[in-house]
Write a protein that holds these residues in place. Sequence first.
Motif, short mmCIF file in Angstrom:
data_model
loop_
_atom_site.label_atom_id
_atom_site.label_comp_id
_atom_site.label_asym_id
_atom_site.label_seq_id
_atom_site.Cartn_x
_atom_site.Cartn_y
_atom_site.Cartn_z
N ARG A 19 0.83 -1.22 0.00
CA ARG A 19 0.00 0.00 0.00
C ARG A 19 0.86 1.26 0.00
NH1 ARG A 19 -2.25 -0.18 5.07
NH2 ARG A 19 -0.61 1.20 5.75
N ASP A 20 1.91 1.28 0.82
CA ASP A 20 2.66 2.52 1.05
C ASP A 20 3.90 2.71 0.17
OD1 ASP A 20 0.79 3.01 3.01
OD2 ASP A 20 2.12 2.49 4.67
N PHE A 21 4.47 1.61 -0.34
CA PHE A 21 5.77 1.76 -1.00
C PHE A 21 5.94 1.10 -2.36
CE2 PHE A 21 6.55 1.80 3.64
CZ PHE A 21 7.02 3.09 3.76
N TYR A 22 5.16 0.08 -2.68
CA TYR A 22 5.45 -0.71 -3.88
C TYR A 22 4.24 -0.83 -4.80
CZ TYR A 22 9.63 -1.94 -1.33
OH TYR A 22 10.81 -1.87 -0.64
N PRO A 23 4.45 -0.69 -6.11
CA PRO A 23 3.34 -0.80 -7.06
C PRO A 23 2.96 -2.24 -7.39
CG PRO A 23 5.36 -0.29 -8.23
CD PRO A 23 5.68 -0.25 -6.76
N LEU A 28 8.25 -5.29 -4.73
CA LEU A 28 8.54 -5.48 -3.30
C LEU A 28 9.59 -6.57 -3.11
CD1 LEU A 28 6.14 -5.62 -0.32
CD2 LEU A 28 7.61 -7.57 -0.77
N CYS A 29 9.36 -7.72 -3.74
CA CYS A 29 10.28 -8.86 -3.58
C CYS A 29 11.67 -8.54 -4.10
CB CYS A 29 9.71 -10.08 -4.30
SG CYS A 29 8.22 -10.73 -3.50
N GLU A 30 11.74 -7.86 -5.22
CA GLU A 30 13.03 -7.50 -5.80
C GLU A 30 13.78 -6.52 -4.89
OE1 GLU A 30 14.63 -5.06 -9.62
OE2 GLU A 30 13.03 -6.52 -9.98
N ASP A 31 13.09 -5.51 -4.42
CA ASP A 31 13.73 -4.49 -3.58
C ASP A 31 14.15 -5.03 -2.22
OD1 ASP A 31 14.55 -1.72 -3.19
OD2 ASP A 31 12.88 -1.61 -1.77
N LEU A 32 13.31 -5.87 -1.61
CA LEU A 32 13.61 -6.39 -0.27
C LEU A 32 14.39 -7.70 -0.31
CD1 LEU A 32 10.24 -5.64 1.55
CD2 LEU A 32 12.32 -4.26 1.49
N ALA A 46 -2.49 -19.78 4.63
CA ALA A 46 -3.27 -19.13 5.68
C ALA A 46 -4.62 -18.63 5.16
CB ALA A 46 -2.47 -17.97 6.28
N GLY A 47 -4.89 -18.88 3.86
CA GLY A 47 -6.19 -18.51 3.30
C GLY A 47 -6.22 -17.19 2.56
N PHE A 48 -5.06 -16.59 2.30
CA PHE A 48 -5.01 -15.31 1.60
C PHE A 48 -4.59 -15.51 0.15
CE2 PHE A 48 -4.00 -14.23 6.06
CZ PHE A 48 -5.09 -13.42 6.31
N GLU A 49 -5.07 -14.62 -0.70
CA GLU A 49 -4.76 -14.67 -2.12
C GLU A 49 -4.33 -13.28 -2.57
OE1 GLU A 49 -7.42 -15.18 -6.11
OE2 GLU A 49 -7.83 -16.54 -4.45
N TYR A 50 -3.33 -13.22 -3.44
CA TYR A 50 -2.86 -11.93 -3.96
C TYR A 50 -3.71 -11.50 -5.14
CZ TYR A 50 0.18 -8.34 -5.93
OH TYR A 50 0.68 -7.16 -6.42
N ASN A 51 -4.16 -10.26 -5.11
CA ASN A 51 -4.91 -9.67 -6.21
C ASN A 51 -4.02 -8.61 -6.86
OD1 ASN A 51 -6.59 -7.67 -7.61
ND2 ASN A 51 -8.32 -8.83 -6.81
N GLU A 52 -3.54 -8.93 -8.07
CA GLU A 52 -2.63 -8.00 -8.77
C GLU A 52 -3.30 -6.67 -9.08
OE1 GLU A 52 -0.10 -9.32 -11.99
OE2 GLU A 52 -0.49 -11.40 -11.38
N GLU A 53 -4.56 -6.71 -9.45
CA GLU A 53 -5.28 -5.49 -9.82
C GLU A 53 -5.38 -4.52 -8.63
OE1 GLU A 53 -9.75 -4.82 -11.14
OE2 GLU A 53 -8.63 -6.05 -12.56
N LEU A 54 -5.65 -5.06 -7.44
CA LEU A 54 -5.75 -4.23 -6.24
C LEU A 54 -4.42 -4.08 -5.52
CD1 LEU A 54 -9.11 -5.62 -4.83
CD2 LEU A 54 -8.75 -3.54 -6.16
N ASN A 55 -3.43 -4.88 -5.92
CA ASN A 55 -2.10 -4.88 -5.31
C ASN A 55 -2.16 -5.12 -3.80
OD1 ASN A 55 0.74 -4.75 -5.41
ND2 ASN A 55 0.70 -2.63 -4.74
N LYS A 56 -2.88 -6.20 -3.45
CA LYS A 56 -2.95 -6.56 -2.04
C LYS A 56 -3.39 -8.00 -1.87
CE LYS A 56 -7.72 -5.16 -1.02
NZ LYS A 56 -8.55 -4.32 -0.16
N PHE A 57 -3.09 -8.53 -0.70
CA PHE A 57 -3.58 -9.85 -0.33
C PHE A 57 -4.92 -9.66 0.36
CE2 PHE A 57 0.83 -10.87 -0.96
CZ PHE A 57 0.81 -12.16 -1.45
N TRP A 58 -5.81 -10.64 0.17
CA TRP A 58 -7.10 -10.61 0.84
C TRP A 58 -7.63 -11.97 1.04
CZ3 TRP A 58 -11.76 -9.36 -2.66
CH2 TRP A 58 -11.53 -9.78 -3.96
#
Length: 58
Positions: A19-23, A28-32, A46-58
């Motif tokens: 949310r705050d630093f990476y598009p 994120l993975c490359e930088d960190l 743990a039941g979470f899935e990454y949504n590329e369009e929203l750029n977040k796990f949910w």
Amino acid sequence: MELPQDPMMLFSLINMKLRDFYPSLDSLCEDLNVNKEDILNRLQAAGFEYNEELNKFW
């Protein structure tokens, strides 16, 4: 970067960074210098899935 072992802490940290630093999860993975597949697998277990369009796990 040392990632948290607890899935909820990992979920919170990764989403905050996205949310705050990476598009994208890739940037994120490359930088960190963390393994994208490790993050995806741990959060998926743990039941979470990454949504590329929203750029977040949910």
